[in-house]
Enzyme design. Structure first.
Site, PDB file in Angstrom:
ATOM      1  N   LYS A  45      -5.292   6.111  12.733  1.00  0.00           N
ATOM      2  CA  LYS A  45      -4.523   5.011  12.138  1.00  0.00           C
ATOM      3  C   LYS A  45      -3.048   5.132  12.520  1.00  0.00           C
ATOM      4  O   LYS A  45      -2.629   6.151  13.104  1.00  0.00           O
ATOM      5  CB  LYS A  45      -4.681   5.051  10.612  1.00  0.00           C
ATOM      6  CG  LYS A  45      -4.112   6.309   9.963  1.00  0.00           C
ATOM      7  CD  LYS A  45      -4.561   6.445   8.512  1.00  0.00           C
ATOM      8  CE  LYS A  45      -4.021   7.719   7.885  1.00  0.00           C
ATOM      9  NZ  LYS A  45      -4.629   7.989   6.565  1.00  0.00           N
ATOM     10  N   TYR A 273      30.881   9.279  12.269  1.00  0.00           N
ATOM     11  CA  TYR A 273      31.142   8.495  11.052  1.00  0.00           C
ATOM     12  C   TYR A 273      31.422   9.387   9.851  1.00  0.00           C
ATOM     13  O   TYR A 273      30.740  10.387   9.627  1.00  0.00           O
ATOM     14  CB  TYR A 273      29.930   7.627  10.707  1.00  0.00           C
ATOM     15  CG  TYR A 273      29.728   6.450  11.622  1.00  0.00           C
ATOM     16  CD1 TYR A 273      30.702   5.457  11.767  1.00  0.00           C
ATOM     17  CD2 TYR A 273      28.541   6.319  12.331  1.00  0.00           C
ATOM     18  CE1 TYR A 273      30.486   4.374  12.604  1.00  0.00           C
ATOM     19  CE2 TYR A 273      28.321   5.231  13.163  1.00  0.00           C
ATOM     20  CZ  TYR A 273      29.307   4.256  13.295  1.00  0.00           C
ATOM     21  OH  TYR A 273      29.094   3.191  14.118  1.00  0.00           O
TER      22      TYR A 273
HETATM   23  C1  LIG Z   1      -5.137   9.305   6.590  1.00  0.00           C
HETATM   24  C2  LIG Z   1      -6.425   9.722   6.024  1.00  0.00           C
HETATM   25  C3  LIG Z   1      -7.065  10.889   6.461  1.00  0.00           C
HETATM   26  C4  LIG Z   1      -6.413  11.881   7.408  1.00  0.00           C
HETATM   27  O1  LIG Z   1      -5.462  12.631   6.707  1.00  0.00           O
HETATM   28  P1  LIG Z   1      -4.696  13.891   7.372  1.00  0.00           P
HETATM   29  O2  LIG Z   1      -3.975  14.493   6.234  1.00  0.00           O
HETATM   30  O3  LIG Z   1      -3.783  13.322   8.389  1.00  0.00           O
HETATM   31  O4  LIG Z   1      -5.730  14.762   7.964  1.00  0.00           O
HETATM   32  C5  LIG Z   1      -8.341  11.159   5.986  1.00  0.00           C
HETATM   33  N1  LIG Z   1      -8.934  10.332   5.086  1.00  0.00           N
HETATM   34  C6  LIG Z   1      -8.335   9.210   4.631  1.00  0.00           C
HETATM   35  C7  LIG Z   1      -9.035   8.358   3.647  1.00  0.00           C
HETATM   36  C8  LIG Z   1      -7.063   8.878   5.067  1.00  0.00           C
HETATM   37  O5  LIG Z   1      -6.469   7.783   4.583  1.00  0.00           O
END
Ligand SMILES: *Cc1c(COP(=O)(O)O)cnc(C)c1O
Length: 379
Positions: A45, A273
């Site tokens: 994702k 800045y």
């Molecule tokens: C994002 C997500 C993961 C992966 O999580 P990590 O901590 O990056 O391994 C797994 N399961 C669900 C439901 C997620 O939303």
């Protein structure tokens, strides 16, 4: 070497390097850690945690993961259109008007409401196909999922209205505290999940893919590996905390730039800045064309350093939108020299944990945070 990502590699030397061989090595490291019989649902994702979902998705599938998971239907569509034919699980579920895409692109949505089941079943029936779904149970995260107390009613809807076209392929839950020190919650959630499996069995359902663990859970809740694990950040070579790293991970992203100029400035000069820093000696400052718009957090100001010629060179004064000044007085730098913001240079490495610590954020935010203005060079 191919360039991947929307903006072409511009004259500016600030780039992200993404290693698909690191991604493949990380798949193998997770496989070795979880052992035989445990499949990997690779979480890609958020554009593959900033690494480029298409390139890393192909690498993960090539390395033998069972499938990919994304949050959004549109992320899944992007992967399908790029030629990925492996199973894709949509973690965010079947929100309004996405049923046609879910069915049309052969996606596996996560479901937890009667509406999800009914709208999806209607679509599948009218398209004349079966659709595999993954049932999500909320055992304590209090985000997405059906509460265990409401599970039987939901199964009733599935059995009586949807089982002809929906296949209950998976059942899952998500751990809330797997990366916390002194985590006692995961054990409670795993016990609740085990009861859920009992409820399913009692009604004659035995989904073949039971999955619970994200990257942290793989390490801290190992009795919850079941049939499949759902790593995200581990695939990119990191962990929520360094102490939770799976052995053998290789960071898949490094970020680098080049000095676009040098300035010799006298002691007493105040830099950037707000004049937050005053030079205590005559100094040579290097100009680095990267700033907070690129995802190099302004909050690291006053703490950070970058690597030039293998030496740590402190960021002087505030990080601005497009530019940082670094102190190169001691490292005989020349304009055009390589500057490593994250990654390895010579004997030294600057990890995502260090950047996250400087910025007061979690490693995930650093990886996802580099902007599309920073081209990706994928190898
Ligand atoms: C994002 C997500 C993961 C992966 O999580 P990590 O901590 O990056 O391994 C797994 N399961 C669900 C439901 C997620 O939303």
């Amino acid at each position: 070497m191919s360039l991947e990502g929307a903006p072409p590699l511009g004259p500016r030397p600030t780039v992200r390097r993404v290693s698909t061989s690191a991604i493949r090595a990380n798949v193998r490291a997770i496989d070795a850690y979880t052992g035989p019989g445990v499949r990997i649902l690779a979480v890609a994702k958020a554009d593959g945690y900033g690494h480029g979902a298409i390139a890393v998705g192909h690498a993960m599938v090539g390395a033998g993961v069972w499938g990919l998971a994304v949050s959004l239907v549109e992320e899944a569509v992007e992967l399908r259109n790029a030629g990925i034919t492996a199973p894709i699980v949509v973690l965010g579920g079947v929100y309004a008007n996405t049923q046609a895409l879910v069915v049309g692109y052969d996606l596996r949505p996560v479901v937890w409401e009667a509406t999800h089941l009914r709208t999806l079943a209607r679509q599948a029936r009218s398209s004349g196909v079966r659709c595999a779904v993954h049932l999500k149970v909320d055992t304590g995260m209090t985000r997405l999922g059906v509460l265990p107390g409401d599970l039987s009613a939901l199964l009733e809807v599935y059995e009586s209205e949807c089982a002809d076209v929906l296949e209950l392929e998976g059942v899952m839950t998500h751990l809330a505290c797997a990366d916390e020190e002194d985590d006692t919650t995961s054990a409670v959630q795993l016990a609740a999940f085990s009861e859920v499996l009992g409820t399913l069995r009692g009604r004659g359902h035995a989904p073949s893919l039971r999955h619970v663990c994200n990257s942290s859970g793989i390490v801290t809740a190992a009795q919850g590996h079941y049939d499949m694990v759902r790593p995200g950040i581990a695939l990119y070579g990191a962990a929520a905390r360094e102490a939770l790293e799976i052995p053998g991970l290789v960071p898949a992203m490094s970020v680098e730039s080049r000095l676009t100029g040098l300035r010799e400035v006298p002691a007493g000069s105040k830099v950037s800045y707000g004049h937050t820093e005053t030079l205590t000696r005559d100094s040579v400052l290097g100009i680095v064309p990267v700033g907070y718009e690129d995802g190099y957090p302004r909050r690291v100001s006053g703490r950070a350093y970058m690597l030039v010629n293998g030496e740590p060179c402190p960021v002087v004064g505030r990080v601005t939108m497009d530019t940082c000044m670094i102190d190169v007085t001691n490292c005989s730098a020349a304009s055009g020299d390589l500057v490593t913001l994250m990654g390895r240079q010579g004997e030294r490495a600057l990890s995502v944990y260090t950047l996250a610590d400087w910025a007061g954020v979690i490693p995930y935010e650093i990886l996802c945070g580099f902007s599309k203005r920073v081209p990706r060079l994928v190898r």
